[in-house]
Design an enzyme around this catalytic site. Sequence first.
Site, mmCIF file in Angstrom:
data_model
loop_
_atom_site.group_PDB
_atom_site.id
_atom_site.type_symbol
_atom_site.label_atom_id
_atom_site.label_comp_id
_atom_site.label_asym_id
_atom_site.label_seq_id
_atom_site.Cartn_x
_atom_site.Cartn_y
_atom_site.Cartn_z
ATOM 1 N N ARG A 40 1.626 4.065 -19.852
ATOM 2 C CA ARG A 40 2.398 3.766 -20.497
ATOM 3 C C ARG A 40 2.763 4.487 -21.954
ATOM 4 O O ARG A 40 3.801 4.565 -22.627
ATOM 5 C CB ARG A 40 2.751 2.243 -20.511
ATOM 6 C CG ARG A 40 3.242 1.749 -19.372
ATOM 7 C CD ARG A 40 4.040 0.398 -19.160
ATOM 8 N NE ARG A 40 5.628 0.886 -18.863
ATOM 9 C CZ ARG A 40 6.278 -0.638 -17.371
ATOM 10 N NH1 ARG A 40 4.602 -1.825 -18.339
ATOM 11 N NH2 ARG A 40 6.873 -0.879 -17.155
ATOM 12 N N LYS A 206 8.867 -8.274 0.098
ATOM 13 C CA LYS A 206 10.578 -8.987 0.422
ATOM 14 C C LYS A 206 11.671 -8.249 0.721
ATOM 15 O O LYS A 206 12.203 -7.433 0.118
ATOM 16 C CB LYS A 206 10.507 -9.907 -1.167
ATOM 17 C CG LYS A 206 9.879 -10.872 -1.221
ATOM 18 C CD LYS A 206 9.806 -11.755 -1.886
ATOM 19 C CE LYS A 206 9.473 -13.382 -2.167
ATOM 20 N NZ LYS A 206 9.220 -13.258 -3.560
ATOM 21 N N GLY A 375 5.779 -0.717 -9.653
ATOM 22 C CA GLY A 375 4.196 -0.300 -9.930
ATOM 23 C C GLY A 375 2.987 -0.050 -8.736
ATOM 24 O O GLY A 375 2.198 0.319 -8.718
ATOM 25 N N GLY A 398 10.465 -3.586 -12.606
ATOM 26 C CA GLY A 398 11.571 -4.000 -11.978
ATOM 27 C C GLY A 398 12.370 -3.028 -12.476
ATOM 28 O O GLY A 398 14.342 -3.387 -12.330
HETATM 29 C C1 3PG Z 1 7.968 -4.459 -17.111
HETATM 30 O O1 3PG Z 1 5.997 -4.084 -17.416
HETATM 31 O O2 3PG Z 1 8.333 -4.491 -16.654
HETATM 32 C C2 3PG Z 1 8.356 -3.900 -18.703
HETATM 33 O O3 3PG Z 1 7.842 -3.734 -19.072
HETATM 34 C C3 3PG Z 1 8.939 -5.682 -19.013
HETATM 35 O O4 3PG Z 1 8.560 -6.449 -18.933
HETATM 36 P P1 3PG Z 1 8.899 -8.272 -18.900
HETATM 37 O O5 3PG Z 1 9.617 -8.194 -17.039
HETATM 38 O O6 3PG Z 1 7.958 -8.561 -19.067
HETATM 39 O O7 3PG Z 1 10.392 -7.941 -19.530
#
Ligand code: 3PG
Length: 418
Positions: A40, A206, A375, A398
Amino acid sequence: MAKLTVKDVNLRDKRVFVRVDYNVPMEEKDGKMAITDLTRVRETILTLDHLVQNGAKIVLASHLGRPNGKREPAMSLRPVAEALADLLGRPVAFVDDCIGEKVEKTAGILKPGDMLLLENLRFYPEEEANDPIFAEKLAKLAEAYVNDAFGAAHRAHASTEGVPRVIKRRGGPCAAGLLMERELKFLGDELDNPAHPFVVIIGGAKVSDKIKVIDRLIEKADTILIGGAMAYTFKLAQGLKVGKSLVEPDKVDVANAAISKAKQRGVQFLLPVDNVIATPVNTGKLNKKGKPVFDWQNPRVNSAPNIPDDAEGFDIGPDTARKYSEVIRGAKMILWNGPMGMFEDPRFSEGTLAVAKAVAEATRKNGAKSILGGGDTVTAINQAGLNEEVTCMSSGGGCSLECLEGAVLPGVAALSDK
Ligand code: 3PG
Ligand code: MG
């Protein structure tokens, strides 16, 4: 993209608030926090180089982890400042706060090309609450705003939504960084107008996590391939037995609706025809979270429609892997989100590995564009050593899902229009 990017604005001599996603994985080593994966940080370098070359004064801000509005020394961004300085081969200053006099003073003496990293924004509860006063305090540090934190663009927090609102009101530019631009190009524009055949591979645990993505992509794809534990919910929906496999019985209707929609639209919707299964045996031990630890015994291929009562599915089987690979190799556009099985365990990694190889081959030999999100999928392709062979790997977990769902991302909406 209809939003301003760093290439469209003159930031020379300007102080720029640059929101990055330095939410990197860390591990304690000899009493110190050490970063275990710098991806990142590395991914922001293009934008940072661009800003340095164009004489901007750079104030970097990020969250790290979920400290719930409290100062958590283990979640300090200080180690990231050191790692970034190493990567860039130039100094990166660090202050142990993100607002206030000391921070303003340090930001105030930056010269063109200088870089300052602020402390974790989430040490203040006002960050996640998108508190307008907190946003004003952060915005005090800069005249312009750049968002390169694609991974956090689905959050309407002070640093992603509040700060650009303030800076725009003052007439300052709010632009997307180069990573953000690239992510939106691939996960947005390119998928909106895909080349065909367009093959979508969806895996993971899921159905409920991915159903919106499946639903939307049925409208674009030629073929959808389903793997991972979510396939067992689809199996259940077809009236088959899934043994002890992970399922969401309340999502059976949703699964059936997706199958019907695909049929109506003439989209090929493939489910595994065989699986690697094993018998879970309770070891009597508990893990860190207090949950029982299982041992998966007697891993074997199950080609029968039903999974035996005492067994659990952990991967797609060899026939499925072969069929999926064949479909993937013929694609011109591929989206892959979610592994085919529990690939962390080598006994259950063959299916995911086969898919990874086919995706790489389609990209190399067939000129396909391959886009990977999530991820676990990125971990899997890295594990296969094939990360250089795909077109785009999303840095957002996400957020990449929300983007694929077609949701408006608050961090993008907040930027200036072109
Ligand atoms: C992640 O790792 O998905 C982003 O940095 C967002 O983090 P968060 O889900 O804690 O908001
Ligand atoms: Mg997350």
